[in-house]
Structures are given as structure tokens and as C-alpha cells.
Motif scaffolding. Structure first.
Motif, PDB file in Angstrom:
ATOM      1  N   THR A  95       1.048  -1.209  -0.111  1.00 34.65           N
ATOM      2  CA  THR A  95      -0.099   0.082  -0.137  1.00 34.65           C
ATOM      3  C   THR A  95       0.951   1.157  -0.108  1.00 34.65           C
ATOM      4  OG1 THR A  95      -1.831  -1.276   1.287  1.00 34.65           O
ATOM      5  CG2 THR A  95      -1.577   1.093   1.318  1.00 34.65           C
ATOM      6  N   TYR A  96       0.722   2.087  -0.906  1.00 36.35           N
ATOM      7  CA  TYR A  96       1.641   3.176  -0.831  1.00 36.35           C
ATOM      8  C   TYR A  96       0.697   4.522  -0.963  1.00 36.35           C
ATOM      9  CZ  TYR A  96       4.917   6.402  -3.298  1.00 36.35           C
ATOM     10  OH  TYR A  96       5.995   7.215  -3.454  1.00 36.35           O
ATOM     11  N   ASN A  97       1.486   5.270  -0.010  1.00 33.92           N
ATOM     12  CA  ASN A  97       0.915   6.722   0.463  1.00 33.92           C
ATOM     13  C   ASN A  97       2.019   7.779   0.159  1.00 33.92           C
ATOM     14  OD1 ASN A  97      -1.654   6.094   1.449  1.00 33.92           O
ATOM     15  ND2 ASN A  97      -0.972   5.023   3.188  1.00 33.92           N
ATOM     16  N   GLY A  98       2.745   7.561  -0.914  1.00 33.81           N
ATOM     17  CA  GLY A  98       3.804   8.695  -0.938  1.00 33.81           C
ATOM     18  C   GLY A  98       3.656   9.147  -2.404  1.00 33.81           C
ATOM     19  N   LYS A  99       4.506   9.810  -3.044  1.00 35.36           N
ATOM     20  CA  LYS A  99       4.252  10.561  -4.294  1.00 35.36           C
ATOM     21  C   LYS A  99       5.337  10.160  -5.300  1.00 35.36           C
ATOM     22  CE  LYS A  99       3.590  15.002  -6.567  1.00 35.36           C
ATOM     23  NZ  LYS A  99       3.684  16.386  -6.542  1.00 35.36           N
ATOM     24  N   ILE A 100       4.694   9.745  -6.488  1.00 39.13           N
ATOM     25  CA  ILE A 100       5.770   9.462  -7.399  1.00 39.13           C
ATOM     26  C   ILE A 100       5.366  10.364  -8.554  1.00 39.13           C
ATOM     27  CG2 ILE A 100       6.442   7.678  -9.107  1.00 39.13           C
ATOM     28  CD1 ILE A 100       5.775   5.352  -7.354  1.00 39.13           C
ATOM     29  N   ASP A 101       6.694  11.128  -8.765  1.00 38.63           N
ATOM     30  CA  ASP A 101       6.603  12.075  -9.961  1.00 38.63           C
ATOM     31  C   ASP A 101       7.383  11.682 -11.280  1.00 38.63           C
ATOM     32  OD1 ASP A 101       5.953  14.325 -11.217  1.00 38.63           O
ATOM     33  OD2 ASP A 101       6.556  15.665  -9.858  1.00 38.63           O
ATOM     34  N   LEU A 102       6.880  11.193 -12.334  1.00 38.78           N
ATOM     35  CA  LEU A 102       7.705  10.856 -13.506  1.00 38.78           C
ATOM     36  C   LEU A 102       7.832  11.997 -14.368  1.00 38.78           C
ATOM     37  CD1 LEU A 102       5.228   7.894 -13.518  1.00 38.78           C
ATOM     38  CD2 LEU A 102       7.482   7.311 -14.453  1.00 38.78           C
ATOM     39  N   LEU A 103       9.268  12.415 -14.330  1.00 37.26           N
ATOM     40  CA  LEU A 103       9.639  13.733 -14.997  1.00 37.26           C
ATOM     41  C   LEU A 103      10.563  13.441 -16.162  1.00 37.26           C
ATOM     42  CD1 LEU A 103      10.306  15.632 -11.613  1.00 37.26           C
ATOM     43  CD2 LEU A 103       8.425  15.928 -12.968  1.00 37.26           C
ATOM     44  N   GLY A 104      11.328  12.052 -16.296  1.00 39.86           N
ATOM     45  CA  GLY A 104      12.207  12.054 -17.312  1.00 39.86           C
ATOM     46  C   GLY A 104      11.925  11.905 -18.640  1.00 39.86           C
ATOM     47  N   THR A 105      12.921  11.910 -19.420  1.00 36.89           N
ATOM     48  CA  THR A 105      12.689  11.886 -20.989  1.00 36.89           C
ATOM     49  C   THR A 105      13.151  10.451 -21.484  1.00 36.89           C
ATOM     50  OG1 THR A 105      12.931  14.069 -21.410  1.00 36.89           O
ATOM     51  CG2 THR A 105      13.102  12.602 -23.232  1.00 36.89           C
ATOM     52  N   SER A 106      12.080   9.276 -21.454  1.00 38.71           N
ATOM     53  CA  SER A 106      12.501   7.837 -21.747  1.00 38.71           C
ATOM     54  C   SER A 106      12.243   7.679 -23.021  1.00 38.71           C
ATOM     55  CB  SER A 106      11.721   7.084 -20.800  1.00 38.71           C
ATOM     56  OG  SER A 106      11.769   7.422 -19.245  1.00 38.71           O
ATOM     57  N   THR A 107      12.351   6.644 -23.572  1.00 37.49           N
ATOM     58  CA  THR A 107      12.323   6.180 -24.904  1.00 37.49           C
ATOM     59  C   THR A 107      11.223   5.003 -24.957  1.00 37.49           C
ATOM     60  OG1 THR A 107      13.635   4.007 -24.623  1.00 37.49           O
ATOM     61  CG2 THR A 107      14.758   5.998 -25.315  1.00 37.49           C
ATOM     62  N   LEU A 108      10.527   4.847 -26.184  1.00 34.04           N
ATOM     63  CA  LEU A 108       9.532   3.976 -26.312  1.00 34.04           C
ATOM     64  C   LEU A 108       9.652   2.219 -25.901  1.00 34.04           C
ATOM     65  CD1 LEU A 108       7.560   5.041 -29.611  1.00 34.04           C
ATOM     66  CD2 LEU A 108       6.595   4.890 -27.214  1.00 34.04           C
ATOM     67  N   ILE A 109      10.969   2.220 -26.254  1.00 27.88           N
ATOM     68  CA  ILE A 109      11.445   0.883 -25.855  1.00 27.88           C
ATOM     69  C   ILE A 109      11.798   0.753 -24.448  1.00 27.88           C
ATOM     70  CG2 ILE A 109      13.430  -0.734 -26.276  1.00 27.88           C
ATOM     71  CD1 ILE A 109      13.965   0.426 -29.072  1.00 27.88           C
ATOM     72  N   ASP A 110      12.360   1.670 -23.785  1.00 27.05           N
ATOM     73  CA  ASP A 110      12.382   1.745 -22.274  1.00 27.05           C
ATOM     74  C   ASP A 110      11.744   2.618 -21.449  1.00 27.05           C
ATOM     75  OD1 ASP A 110      14.637  -0.727 -22.349  1.00 27.05           O
ATOM     76  OD2 ASP A 110      15.661   0.784 -23.504  1.00 27.05           O
ATOM     77  N   GLN A 111      10.799   2.550 -21.344  1.00 26.94           N
ATOM     78  CA  GLN A 111       9.716   3.666 -20.696  1.00 26.94           C
ATOM     79  C   GLN A 111       9.973   3.683 -19.231  1.00 26.94           C
ATOM     80  OE1 GLN A 111       6.206   1.797 -22.240  1.00 26.94           O
ATOM     81  NE2 GLN A 111       5.569   3.551 -23.406  1.00 26.94           N
ATOM     82  N   GLY A 112       9.820   4.844 -18.864  1.00 21.86           N
ATOM     83  CA  GLY A 112       9.882   4.896 -17.382  1.00 21.86           C
ATOM     84  C   GLY A 112       8.767   4.319 -16.847  1.00 21.86           C
ATOM     85  N   ILE A 113       8.745   3.680 -15.509  1.00 18.36           N
ATOM     86  CA  ILE A 113       7.604   3.237 -14.987  1.00 18.36           C
ATOM     87  C   ILE A 113       7.522   3.597 -13.618  1.00 18.36           C
ATOM     88  CG2 ILE A 113       6.535   0.862 -14.332  1.00 18.36           C
ATOM     89  CD1 ILE A 113       8.239  -0.226 -16.700  1.00 18.36           C
ATOM     90  N   GLY A 114       6.408   4.122 -13.209  1.00 19.62           N
ATOM     91  CA  GLY A 114       6.128   4.639 -11.842  1.00 19.62           C
ATOM     92  C   GLY A 114       6.026   3.172 -10.822  1.00 19.62           C
TER      93      GLY A 114
END
Length: 288
Positions: A95-114
Motif C-alpha cells: 500500500t503506497y501513500n507517497g508521491k511518485i513524479d515521472l519527469l524524465g525523458t524516456s524512450t518507447l523501448i525503455d519507458q519510465g515506470i512508476g
């Protein structure tokens, strides 16, 4: 090795406090947890690296199989490319009660994942939890075969084009607490299932299903709404099954309510579309 370093390893202990934590070891793990910790500070996750053609992803928090069930509240700013905020090994219940902020510039092959959830694991976004999908080529949640995602009363901020969740054989149900998502664009494949039981808002791509055994269903209590132009509410391809028993209302121009291409579509519910739009579109042996 060079790319498997661990910042903090916890087994039976705790990490507390609110201090910021900068983690920029390419391909490493910020916190390797065998149990829940009380840390509520912010981790700055820089991302991964290619080395001799191999991609090494940086992971903010890894919940090991022995983690079991627990609550986390660390914040993760994902400023690098292709990183993973929280990675759940098999058999964990977070159970997650924090904050994840996806800000990076990723690629379609290697997407950033929260959040990456493996088989036999469940991720629940708690009432204080928040995931913000920004940057480029990043997705909020990846759920593998046999994994489960519960949004609960948490908040997800997405873009119109962004992918809120990718269920590759995973399962998810939008329930009454899932309304705090501005654009609930979801892709489900490989025999996974996505069921909507409440009112949700989608962006460009809506709810998409692909592959044998894959199910996308809008139940009697489900309402899918969108004011995005050129959007699709529900879509199916490659023998997926798409079912609308509830209501679809698309107010944006050039939109499609239910789109099936080589898939099975069934609608006994209501579909309302705006100007220059199509309620149902079927192609290549599709049924609606």
C-alpha cells in the motif's frame, strides 16, 4: 557488479525521517526492502544507462519476496530516463501513500515506470498516495501476468496522451474510489482484464485490449467520459473482447465510442458521441 549497487539494504530494521535522498547510480537499487519502512522523505531517481547494448534500469524501491504486506510512504522524483520507482517482486502486497513524479525523458523501448508489479503481487494506491505521469514515454503502472492493481482513493495525474497503466496479463478494476484520475488511459494485453464499475474520464486512447483472452468491460454501473478530440473510449484488437454494458459519453469532435478491429465487441449499454464522431466502428470480422 558495476550496475547492481544497492544504496540501502533493510532486513528487520527501519529507515525513518524526512531527509532527501539522491540516488544516481545507474542500474542500481536505492532501497532494497525485506520489510516496510517509515521513511517519508524524497528520493531523486536519476535513471538507467546502456552498457554494451544492455539496458540497466535504476530502481528507487524494491520490495523483495520476503517483504510480505506493508505500507510505504517515500516520495520518488524520477528525473532520469527509463527508471522504475517501485518494483514489486512476486508475492508482495504494497500500500503506497507517497508521491511518485515521472519527469524524465524516456524512450518507447525503455519507458519510465512508476510502479512495476509482478505475478502474485498487489499494489494499492492509498488515500494519501499520488502518481504524476509526465515527461516523455513514461507510464504510471506496469502490471505483469497475475499481478493486481488497486487505485483505491489515491490520485493519478496524467496527460491526455499518457498511459496511466499497462496490464500485460495483469488485472485491474476501477471501483467507486477510482475517480481521482484525470485521464484513465489503460492498455491491457496477454489475457489480462480491465473492468470499470464507476465513473472515469479518459483521454486519447481510452481503454484498449489486445490479444486472446483479454477482456475490457464497462459494467452496468460504469460511465466512461471524455471531452478530448479524436479520442477512443474503448478499443479491441487481435481477438480481445470488449464489452459495454454501461454508458459511454464522448463530447470531443472526431471521437469513437467503441472501436474493434479483429476483435469481439458487444454493447448493450448507451453510447453518446459529439460532432463528427462515430458510436461504433468494427473492422475485420469484428462483432458489435
Amino acid at each position: 557488479g558495476e550496475h547492481d549497487k544497492i544504496g540501502v539494504y533493510v532486513k528487520g530494521g527501519d529507515i525513518s525521517g524526512t531527509s532527501a535522498y539522491d540516488f544516481d547510480i545507474d542500474g542500481g537499487i536505492g532501497m532494497y526492502l525485506n520489510n516496510a519502512v517509515s521513511y517519508t522523505g524524497t528520493m531523486d531517481l536519476k535513471g538507467g544507462i546502456y552498457d554494451n547494448g544492455t539496458k540497466y534500469r535504476t530502481i528507487g524501491i524494491l520490495a523483495a519476496p520476503s517483504f510480505g504486506t506493508g505500507t510505504l510512504a517515500a516520495n520518488i522524483d524520477m528525473t532520469g530516463a527509463g527508471g522504475i520507482g517501485v518494483y514489486q517482486e512476486t508475492g508482495t502486497n504494497v500500500t503506497y501513500n507517497g508521491k511518485i513524479d515521472l519527469l524524465g525523458t524516456s524512450t518507447l523501448i525503455d519507458q519510465g515506470i512508476g510502479v512495476y508489479t509482478k505475478n502474485g503481487s498487489t499494489f494499492t494506491l492509498g488515500s494519501l498516495g499520488e502518481v504524476k505521469v509526465g515527461g516523455t514515454n513514461n507510464i504510471g503502472f506496469y502490471v505483469a501476468q497475475g499481478g493486481n492493481l488497486n487505485i483505491g482513493n489515491g490520485t493519478v495525474t496524467n496527460t491526455e496522451e499518457g498511459i496511466f497503466a499497462y496490464l500485460e496479463g495483469g488485472n485491474m478494476v476501477f471501483t467507486s474510489g477510482s475517480s481521482n484520475i484525470n485521464y484513465a488511459n489503460v492498455i491491457v494485453s496477454n489475457g489480462g482484464s480491465l473492468v470499470n464499475q464507476t465513473g472515469i474520464t479518459t483521454g486519447k486512447s481510452g481503454l484498449q485490449g489486445t490479444g486472446n483472452g483479454t477482456l475490457v468491460s464497462n459494467e452496468l454501473s460504469g460511465i466512461i467520459s471524455s471531452n478530448t478530440e479524436n479520442a477512443v473510449a474503448m478499443a479491441g484488437e487481435e481477438n480481445a473482447t470488449v464489452v459495454n454494458k454501461g454508458k459511454i459519453q464522448m463530447s470531443g469532435k472526431g471521437s469513437v465510442g467503441l472501436h474493434v478491429n479483429g476483435a469481439e465487441g458487444n454493447s448493450t449499454g448507451e453510447v453518446i458521441v459529439g460532432d463528427n464522431s462515430i458510436a461504433y466502428y468494427a473492422k475485420d470480422n469484428s462483432n458489435t
